[in-house]
Design a protein around this motif. Structure first.
Motif, mmCIF file in Angstrom:
data_model
loop_
_atom_site.group_PDB
_atom_site.id
_atom_site.type_symbol
_atom_site.label_atom_id
_atom_site.label_comp_id
_atom_site.label_asym_id
_atom_site.label_seq_id
_atom_site.Cartn_x
_atom_site.Cartn_y
_atom_site.Cartn_z
ATOM 1 N N LEU A 123 55.721 42.437 42.165
ATOM 2 C CA LEU A 123 54.375 41.865 42.270
ATOM 3 C C LEU A 123 53.559 42.651 43.287
ATOM 4 O O LEU A 123 54.062 43.038 44.338
ATOM 5 N N SER A 124 52.308 42.903 42.962
ATOM 6 C CA SER A 124 51.398 43.503 43.940
ATOM 7 C C SER A 124 50.078 42.752 43.907
ATOM 8 O O SER A 124 49.894 41.839 43.098
ATOM 9 N N GLU A 125 49.166 43.132 44.753
ATOM 10 C CA GLU A 125 47.965 42.322 44.997
ATOM 11 C C GLU A 125 47.218 41.962 43.717
ATOM 12 O O GLU A 125 46.753 40.834 43.569
ATOM 13 N N CYS A 126 47.120 42.886 42.788
ATOM 14 C CA CYS A 126 46.344 42.645 41.567
ATOM 15 C C CYS A 126 47.183 42.759 40.294
ATOM 16 O O CYS A 126 46.632 42.784 39.192
ATOM 17 N N PHE A 127 48.500 42.791 40.419
ATOM 18 C CA PHE A 127 49.368 43.152 39.298
ATOM 19 C C PHE A 127 50.415 42.080 39.031
ATOM 20 O O PHE A 127 51.052 41.577 39.954
ATOM 21 N N GLY A 139 38.351 47.952 43.850
ATOM 22 C CA GLY A 139 37.617 46.712 43.626
ATOM 23 C C GLY A 139 37.346 46.401 42.172
ATOM 24 O O GLY A 139 36.484 45.561 41.869
ATOM 25 N N LEU A 140 38.089 47.025 41.265
ATOM 26 C CA LEU A 140 37.868 46.811 39.838
ATOM 27 C C LEU A 140 38.628 45.606 39.310
ATOM 28 O O LEU A 140 38.370 45.162 38.181
ATOM 29 N N LEU A 141 39.565 45.074 40.106
ATOM 30 C CA LEU A 141 40.452 44.015 39.629
ATOM 31 C C LEU A 141 40.386 42.780 40.507
ATOM 32 O O LEU A 141 40.029 42.846 41.682
ATOM 33 N N GLU A 142 40.779 41.661 39.900
ATOM 34 C CA GLU A 142 40.880 40.397 40.620
ATOM 35 C C GLU A 142 42.194 40.352 41.414
ATOM 36 O O GLU A 142 43.259 40.645 40.855
ATOM 37 N N PRO A 143 42.162 39.981 42.684
ATOM 38 C CA PRO A 143 43.416 39.700 43.400
ATOM 39 C C PRO A 143 44.090 38.472 42.793
ATOM 40 O O PRO A 143 43.417 37.551 42.328
ATOM 41 N N ALA A 170 37.672 42.495 37.485
ATOM 42 C CA ALA A 170 36.887 41.656 38.391
ATOM 43 C C ALA A 170 35.843 40.871 37.610
ATOM 44 O O ALA A 170 35.136 41.416 36.759
ATOM 45 N N GLY A 171 35.806 39.571 37.884
ATOM 46 C CA GLY A 171 34.853 38.691 37.225
ATOM 47 C C GLY A 171 35.374 38.009 35.982
ATOM 48 O O GLY A 171 34.670 37.186 35.381
ATOM 49 N N LYS A 172 36.616 38.308 35.574
ATOM 50 C CA LYS A 172 37.156 37.767 34.327
ATOM 51 C C LYS A 172 38.231 36.699 34.526
ATOM 52 O O LYS A 172 38.766 36.179 33.543
ATOM 53 N N LEU A 173 38.519 36.338 35.763
ATOM 54 C CA LEU A 173 39.662 35.465 36.010
ATOM 55 C C LEU A 173 39.487 34.092 35.377
ATOM 56 O O LEU A 173 40.422 33.547 34.781
ATOM 57 N N ASP A 174 38.309 33.495 35.508
ATOM 58 C CA ASP A 174 38.090 32.160 34.936
ATOM 59 C C ASP A 174 38.342 32.149 33.435
ATOM 60 O O ASP A 174 38.809 31.153 32.882
#
Length: 366
Positions: free
Chosen positions: A130-134, A101-105, A278-282
């Motif tokens: 490609l993978s879920e968070c990569f 849970g450390l990364l954004e999907p 996580a939390g940095k996507l925007d």
């Protein structure tokens, strides 16, 4: 979504402007980007960072911590103070960080640019990359190189089998102080076909066989731990062969005029790419859209000999920015170089790295 796409198109179209006035009065950002340092970070700086900063006024701060990115992310999340905005990470670590849970999907087709012909990202990036968070950027290879001055001109080594042939190709070997790559190459040198390596390594007999082959060169090996060591050991002729990252050897060959050659036989290739904490996507989504498009990945290949992770980028790969040499034949994915390539099996190493490392360390101590 409309607003985001409008902004992206404005950024990508505004090639003549030094600063983009962002929709809604958004001010320029400072982006903390974690990567590997050295020639690789320089290639990102030239291909992605500098053009982006010129277009947007954003400031990109390079942090050379990718070697310990997973531990660093864990530490920041445990402390409740995540300062990294975008992280360059290997796929196996990305799988672990994503599961924790450390990364954004990432919705790749929604968030990334299509190829110039309209092919969606899910079909344009290398199959299975490609993978879920990569999001992959490049294909690089673990290879063995040699110093051409240490062998006769009419008898230069050209295979992994030669690396294990002390009698006909004498001299020290520099190998990474890890089981990874060494076990794969040992099996190939012992007659296993590259496509069967991981099937064999999944058996106790196969692991025994790999260590037995390594025994045949153990006394001639200098073990390295930092990527800068093999080129230096080769240049100083302290070793005749050195395992290395292909980009490091290429840089030494073309920028430092070192008498090296790469043995592409049984190269172990893998991907490298971006993950978003996580939390940095925007904060980073517009930069990410830009830095992973077809042109940017092709541009990176002007500075380092790593293959772009998008099919549409390959035809745009041209010449080296400094020397003007054609880059295609120096890429891991070039047809002649790729014939016996071994794709690194990330699930295998995620499952077996600890036990094989323990055995490897015990073997070294014998």
């Amino acid at each position: 979504m409309f607003k985001k796409n409008m902004l992206r198109h404005a950024i990508l179209a505004c090639s003549g402007a030094s600063v983009v006035v962002m929709a809604g009065g958004v001010q320029a950002e400072e982006l903390n980007v974690v990567s590997w340092g050295g020639a690789y970070s320089m290639s990102q700086q030239k291909a992605y960072h500098e053009p982006w900063m010129e277009k947007t006024g954003d400031e990109i701060v390079n942090i050379d911590r990718s070697g310990n990115a997973l531990a660093g992310l864990r530490s920041q999340f445990e402390a409740g103070n995540v300062t990294w905005d975008l992280v360059d990470m290997l796929p196996a670590d990305a799988m672990i960080a994503c599961a924790e849970g450390l990364l954004e999907p990432i919705d790749h087709d929604e968030m990334l640019a299509d190829a110039p012909d309209g092919t969606p990202p899910s079909e344009d990036f290398i199959e299975g990359s490609l993978s879920e968070c990569f999001i992959p950027q490049i294909v690089y290879s673990n290879i063995v190189a040699y110093n051409t001055e240490m062998f006769p001109e009419d008898d230069q080594p050209d295979s992994i089998e030669d690396v294990f042939d002390i009698e006909n190709y004498p001299g020290k070997r520099a190998l990474i102080r890890k089981p990874i790559n060494n076990l794969e190459w040992a099996l190939v040198a012992d007659g296993v076909e590259p496509e069967e390596v991981y099937d064999v390594l999944r058996t106790e007999e196969g692991v025994d066989r790999a260590f037995a082959k390594l025994d045949t060169i153990k006394d001639e090996v200098i073990w390295w731990e930092e990527g800068s060591q093999p080129p230096q050991l080769l240049a100083d002729q302290e070793v005749a062969f050195g395992s290395a990252y292909n980009g490091r050897i290429f840089n030494a060959m073309v920028s430092e005029d070192q008498p090296f050659e790469i043995i592409w036989d049984a190269q172990v290739f893998e991907l490298d790419g971006w993950v978003v904490p996580a939390g940095k996507l925007d904060k980073v989504e517009d930069y990410l859209y830009w830095a992973t498009d077809t042109q940017r990945l092709a541009d990176q290949a002007k500075y380092i000999s790593y293959g772009p992770a998008r099919e549409s980028s390959n035809e745009l790969v041209s010449t080296h920015a400094e020397t003007g040499i054609e880059m295609e034949e120096h890429m891991p994915t070039y047809e002649d170089n790729f014939r016996t390539a071994i794709p690194k099996d990330d699930p295998f190493w995620a499952d077996h790295n600890d036990e094989l490392t323990q055995r490897f360390d015990a073997w070294l101590a014998q």
